[in-house]
Scaffold this motif. Structure first.
Motif, PDB file in Angstrom:
ATOM      1  N   GLY A 152       0.812  -1.209   0.000  1.00 54.08           N
ATOM      2  CA  GLY A 152       0.000   0.000   0.000  1.00 54.08           C
ATOM      3  C   GLY A 152       0.842   1.254   0.000  1.00 54.08           C
ATOM      4  N   THR A 155       2.185   1.879  -3.467  1.00 55.52           N
ATOM      5  CA  THR A 155       1.087   2.333  -4.326  1.00 55.52           C
ATOM      6  C   THR A 155       0.754   3.796  -4.070  1.00 55.52           C
ATOM      7  N   ALA A 156       0.646   4.161  -2.806  1.00 47.72           N
ATOM      8  CA  ALA A 156       0.313   5.542  -2.446  1.00 47.72           C
ATOM      9  C   ALA A 156       1.388   6.516  -2.899  1.00 47.72           C
ATOM     10  N   ILE A 161      -4.333   6.509  -3.578  1.00 41.72           N
ATOM     11  CA  ILE A 161      -5.229   5.564  -2.903  1.00 41.72           C
ATOM     12  C   ILE A 161      -6.581   6.212  -2.605  1.00 41.72           C
ATOM     13  N   GLN A 169     -10.806   2.433  -8.340  1.00 39.92           N
ATOM     14  CA  GLN A 169      -9.660   1.551  -8.577  1.00 39.92           C
ATOM     15  C   GLN A 169      -8.536   1.863  -7.603  1.00 39.92           C
ATOM     16  N   ALA A 170      -8.441   3.122  -7.186  1.00 40.58           N
ATOM     17  CA  ALA A 170      -7.393   3.538  -6.260  1.00 40.58           C
ATOM     18  C   ALA A 170      -7.699   3.103  -4.831  1.00 40.58           C
ATOM     19  N   GLU A 171      -8.963   2.894  -4.524  1.00 44.08           N
ATOM     20  CA  GLU A 171      -9.355   2.488  -3.174  1.00 44.08           C
ATOM     21  C   GLU A 171      -9.560   0.970  -3.090  1.00 44.08           C
ATOM     22  N   SER A 174      -6.587  -0.901  -4.844  1.00 43.70           N
ATOM     23  CA  SER A 174      -5.376  -0.963  -4.020  1.00 43.70           C
ATOM     24  C   SER A 174      -5.559  -1.911  -2.845  1.00 43.70           C
ATOM     25  N   MET A 178      -3.369  -5.226  -2.180  1.00 42.16           N
ATOM     26  CA  MET A 178      -2.620  -5.347  -0.932  1.00 42.16           C
ATOM     27  C   MET A 178      -2.963  -6.650  -0.225  1.00 42.16           C
ATOM     28  N   LEU A 202      -4.758  -5.894  -8.924  1.00 37.25           N
ATOM     29  CA  LEU A 202      -4.920  -4.495  -9.323  1.00 37.25           C
ATOM     30  C   LEU A 202      -5.295  -4.389 -10.797  1.00 37.25           C
ATOM     31  N   ILE A 253       0.837  -0.337 -11.356  1.00 36.38           N
ATOM     32  CA  ILE A 253       0.620   0.859 -10.531  1.00 36.38           C
ATOM     33  C   ILE A 253       0.688   2.108 -11.392  1.00 36.38           C
ATOM     34  N   ASN A 257      -2.301   4.816 -12.123  1.00 36.92           N
ATOM     35  CA  ASN A 257      -2.103   6.249 -11.924  1.00 36.92           C
ATOM     36  C   ASN A 257      -2.574   7.038 -13.148  1.00 36.92           C
TER      37      ASN A 257
END
Length: 297
Positions: A152, A155-156, A161, A169-171, A174, A178, A202, A253, A257
């Motif tokens: 995580g 990724t952040a 996130i 997709q980011a929440e 991720s 994870m 992902l 990732i 983004n």
């Protein structure tokens, strides 16, 4: 601090350590706290997760103040007792815990943001399932969280996130990735397999929009945590079977983004597009807010 998944995997392979060990060591170095302090802090997060799961399945369940959501975890609990589920009991145990955790969140209860409140059910859901499958000890469950944390973190730092920035997709994406990586380590998989599970999970959720009905973290957020948990378990099994994603985790990732930043604002937690823009959703929003007066200061 690790700046890529590949660096994490290489370090684990070269040192012979688990990925969870790398995260613990980094946290000790970064926070200047002892092993016991770092470990106990993560143990507290695990306890918060478990309390939320337990609370969600007591009595008739928990319900949000809006009346939009609640009680579904209890419905699943009752359904599982029939022993005739299509998905299998262990999969549905993950779904039940995932939905239940987010019902607690919607009811203004306490949850652990993993990585966000809107995606707080996915990781607890997977922990619930793999603990039963693998008979995980409490220490192993805590290690699960450390493993998920390092994925995580990367990724952040390299993407996002938050649904407001990159869509759901980011929440959920991720969180699911994870959880998939952590599940692989818990099952005795290699660091490389953890990376593959993360990438598969992902990749499966790329492009998922954030379209909360009435701008609230309820519909479709709660049920998406169920999908995130299921996706994590399937991705972990695929990786453990030796299946690779072909596209490396760090590139997934990067893709997430780019996709997130290309999404129009209507699909990034504004409640203006997707399911939030349907006629039924608009009626729900009107009913919720019709008697509320806002004052502009």
């Amino acid at each position: 601090m690790y700046d890529s998944i590949e660096n994490v995997v290489n370090k684990a392979e070269q040192s012979g350590k688990k990925i969870s060990d790398l995260m613990i060591e980094q946290e000790i170095e970064h926070s200047k706290k002892s092993f016991e302090e770092v470990w106990n802090k993560m143990a507290e997060s695990l306890d918060v997760m478990k309390k939320a799961v337990n609370k969600s399945q007591e009595g008739e369940g928990v319900f949000s103040p809006t009346g939009l959501t609640g009680g579904d975890a209890v419905k699943l609990k009752r359904y599982r007792k029939l022993k005739k589920t299509l998905s299998g009991d262990l999969m549905l145990s993950a779904v039940q815990a995932a939905i239940g955790t987010n019902e607690v969140n919607a009811s203004m209860g306490i949850v652990c943001a993993t990585p966000t409140a809107g995606s707080s059910g996915t990781i607890p859901g997977v922990i619930e399932s793999v603990t039963s499958t693998l008979n995980l000890t409490r220490d192993q469950q805590i290690r699960f969280l450390f493993t998920s944390a390092i994925f995580g973190m990367v990724t952040a730092n390299n993407a996002m996130i938050a649904g407001a920035v990159g869509g759901c997709q980011a929440e959920i994406g991720s969180a699911s990735a994870m959880a998939a990586a952590a599940a692989v380590e818990a099952a005795g998989g290699t660091p490389r397999q953890c990376s593959e599970a993360f990438a598969i999970a992902l990749s499966n959720l790329l492009g998922l929009v954030c379209d909360p009905v009435a701008g609230l973290v309820e519909i479709p957020c709660i049920k998406r945590n169920a999908i995130g948990a299921g996706n994590a378990l399937i991705s972990a099994d695929m990786a453990l079977a030796g299946i690779v994603n072909k596209i490396p985790a760090d590139e997934v990732i990067e893709a997430m983004n780019k996709v997130g930043r290309q999404l129009p604002r209507e699909l990034r937690e504004t409640g203006l597009g997707g399911l939030a823009d349907t006629e039924t959703a608009k009626k729900m929003k009107h009913e919720i807010f019709k008697n509320i007066k806002f004052t502009i200061i």
